[in-house]
Design a protein around this motif. Structure first.
Motif, short mmCIF file in Angstrom:
data_model
loop_
_atom_site.label_atom_id
_atom_site.label_comp_id
_atom_site.label_asym_id
_atom_site.label_seq_id
_atom_site.Cartn_x
_atom_site.Cartn_y
_atom_site.Cartn_z
N SER A 67 6.94 -16.25 3.30
CA SER A 67 7.65 -17.52 3.38
C SER A 67 9.15 -17.24 3.45
O SER A 67 9.60 -16.10 3.24
CB SER A 67 7.33 -18.38 2.16
N LEU A 68 9.93 -18.26 3.75
CA LEU A 68 11.37 -18.07 3.90
C LEU A 68 12.02 -17.64 2.59
O LEU A 68 12.92 -16.79 2.57
CB LEU A 68 12.02 -19.36 4.40
N VAL A 170 4.32 -18.50 6.91
CA VAL A 170 4.67 -18.51 8.33
C VAL A 170 3.66 -17.67 9.11
O VAL A 170 3.52 -16.46 8.87
CB VAL A 170 6.09 -17.96 8.55
N VAL A 171 2.97 -18.32 10.01
CA VAL A 171 2.01 -17.64 10.89
C VAL A 171 2.77 -17.11 12.10
O VAL A 171 3.64 -17.79 12.66
CB VAL A 171 0.89 -18.59 11.33
N GLY A 185 -9.15 -13.45 10.24
CA GLY A 185 -8.17 -12.37 10.32
C GLY A 185 -6.85 -12.80 9.73
O GLY A 185 -6.72 -13.89 9.17
N SER A 186 -5.87 -11.91 9.83
CA SER A 186 -4.53 -12.23 9.34
C SER A 186 -3.53 -11.92 10.44
O SER A 186 -3.56 -10.85 11.03
CB SER A 186 -4.20 -11.40 8.08
N VAL A 187 -2.68 -12.89 10.72
CA VAL A 187 -1.65 -12.72 11.74
C VAL A 187 -0.34 -13.16 11.12
O VAL A 187 0.22 -14.21 11.45
CB VAL A 187 -1.97 -13.53 13.02
N GLY A 188 0.13 -12.37 10.18
CA GLY A 188 1.36 -12.70 9.47
C GLY A 188 2.28 -11.52 9.34
O GLY A 188 2.03 -10.44 9.91
N SER A 189 3.33 -11.69 8.57
CA SER A 189 4.32 -10.63 8.38
C SER A 189 4.28 -10.05 6.98
O SER A 189 5.20 -9.36 6.55
CB SER A 189 5.72 -11.19 8.65
#
Length: 528
Positions: A67-68, A170-171, A185-189
């Motif tokens: 998150s930010l 945030v995706v 799945g996971s598509v994050g940072s």
């Protein structure tokens, strides 16, 4: 409870503002290098899409999504994806850190964040975060990739933007392009990425090298940080306790009945304040709870102190709010003096007034239809919840109400709450972090168009919460608290118990921000 019953809903997902106790000092200062950290969950969270399912966010979402901003265990707002920020009730500007990458290797840009927020803010997309972490107040999002800035401008003044939108996961672009990827799945940072999934058994996450944008600049190169994290599904609390004692898992929540064994072994732990019981009356047409006289009658039939003792095994207290953490910004006792007092005779009189007359068999009826309620609960919350709901049924039967007890696993709970709406009353404990998070659950449209699971229609709450959403500081808190009181005066929701949820560790330690069940990923340390 957890997720839709604790959350997280639940719910929702933000700060505990210093809610959790700090873990005890470790008995070893030698860190284990590149270990595998195993922690147990009572239920499989289901689909992993953080925009479609609230449950994974509170249980393992921060492993894979950032998150930010973040919140420390002490309640301080610190950096996340954003290295700096400025925020007031109208405008919030965030400057992203340099070099942020997603799990697929692509860069995470200001445009990625803006794209994610633009999706979340559109009610047509029906994200579970809308109204929880995403304000319902209309807002615009602008990105400048060259300057790495994201600017959020609210149409009308809105409080707590950092604590809500600033905490939204945030995706990354790949997941926004193909949302189907997010289900499994996971598509994050985030600091870990999902590398194995066995439904109903375990999820394996692998550490990402080069990660440096965790809370307050935390990275993945700290000594003792595990190379892998395995989230194992262990429904039985006694089994979780046994696995902790044997070292087969490193972290797990342990029920009140099993805690003495672990305390005697001097295992480290952290505690999270929790609301362990609330009664939610379904007010959709045709349901008994649509009549305020019936809601007040069923409440008056109960001794809430008795229920607290049963559900917490004598360790809890009466809930004084729908928010468990007394350190949150608007903390106040909103319950005392609002609910009907315990009075079975008055309960019977209210049912008489509502037209439910007692028949020869002792059960009440009206216009040829018997008074019968279907009370749902989750046995995964432990034996205290099971015993408490059985006691509730006994007390309601004593005033002529037929009761069916329905035990839901996490999938059934999600389906009943967010799809079918087929329940009369739900015993749940939502883990709301801030007053603003309560609003979509008690006002507005029912699922699938909204999150008002019980179809509550309380004009006083709607008016007061709308005023509160546009106010800041003490004035805003006072309005939020009055809005919450309006729910209890009408017996829309009946808070019952609050207590500490205890998470124990075996040869490891971690911290939590006090709301999320999971540990802060970059705080996990494995010990020799």
């Amino acid at each position: 409870m957890r997720t839709p019953l604790t959350v997280a809903i639940a719910a929702a997902l933000v700060t505990g503002c210093g809610a959790a106790s700090s873990p005890a000092a470790p008995r070893s200062t030698e860190y284990l290098k590149d270990g595998t950290f195993v922690y147990a969950l009572p239920d499989d969270p289901g689909i992993l899409d953080p925009y479609r399912n609230i449950m994974p966010i509170g249980e393992m979402g921060t492993l894979t999504y950032d998150s930010l901003v973040n919140i420390t265990p002490e309640g301080k707002i610190v950096s996340g994806l954003a290295e700096t920020w400025e925020s007031d009730a109208t405008t919030s500007a965030f400057t992203l850190k340099q070099g942020i990458t997603c799990s697929d290797g692509s860069p995470l840009t200001a445009s990625t964040v803006a794209r994610a927020f633009t999706f979340l803010k559109d009610p047509k997309n029906q994200s579970v975060l809308y109204g929880l972490l995403v304000p319902t107040t209309p807002f615009t999002v602008k990105a400048d990739d060259a300057k790495r800035t994201v600017t959020v401008t609210m149409k009308t003044p809105t409080a707590l933007v950092l604590e809500t939108l600033g905490r939204a996961p945030v995706v990354c672009d790949k997941g926004l392009d193909d949302p189907k990827l997010l289900a499994t799945g996971s598509v994050g940072s985030g600091p870990y990425m999902l590398t194995e999934l066995v439904r109903g058994d375990h999820y394996t996450f692998t550490r990402r090298p080069g990660y440096t944008w965790g809370p307050d600049g935390a990275g993945t190169d700290a000594p003792g940080m595990p190379a892998k994290i395995v989230v194992k599904i262990v429904p039985n609390p006694t089994t979780r306790a046994n696995l902790l004692l044997s070292g087969q898992i490193h972290m797990g929540e342990v029920s009140t009945a099993d805690r003495p064994r672990l305390v005697s072994r001097n295992l480290e732990r952290y505690d999270i304040p929790a609301v362990l019981g609330e009664l939610w009356f379904n007010q959709r047409d045709g349901r008994p709870g649509s009549d305020p006289l019936v809601r007040r009658a069923l409440t008056a039939a109960l001794d809430l102190d008795e229920l607290v003792s049963v559900t917490t095994a004598g360790t809890g207290k009466r809930a004084t709010s729908m928010i468990a953490n007394s350190a949150q910004p608007c903390a106040a006792d909103t319950v005392t003096g609002q609910l009907p007092a315990t009075d079975p005779a008055q309960a019977a009189a209210l049912l008489d007034q509502a037209g439910w007359a007692k028949g020869a068999d002792g059960t009440r009826a009206k216009n040829g239809k018997k008074l019968h309620v279907d009370l749902h609960y989750s046995p995964a919350e432990g034996p205290g919840t099971v015993a408490a709901t059985e006691l509730v049924a006994k007390r309601w039967q004593a005033i002529g109400t037929g009761v069916k007890l329905t035990a839901d696993d996490v999938s059934a709970a999600s389906r009943v709450m967010f799809e079918t709406g087929d329940f009369d009353i739900y015993w749940a404990g939502f883990a709301f972090g801030l007053p603003v998070h309560i609003a979509p659950w008690v006002a507005g449209p029912v699922p699938p168009k909204g999150q008002n699971i019980a179809g509550i229609d309380n004009p006083a709450y709607v008016e007061l919460s709308a005023q509160a959403a546009a106010a800041t500081g003490a004035a805003g808190c006072a309005l939020w608290n009055q809005a919450e009181q309006a729910l209890f005066k009408s017996a829309d929701v009946v808070p019952i118990a609050r207590a500490e949820r205890a998470f124990f560790f075996h040869k490891s330690r971690a911290q939590t921000d006090g709301w999320l069940q999971q540990p802060i990923p970059t705080s996990i340390r494995m010990l020799k």
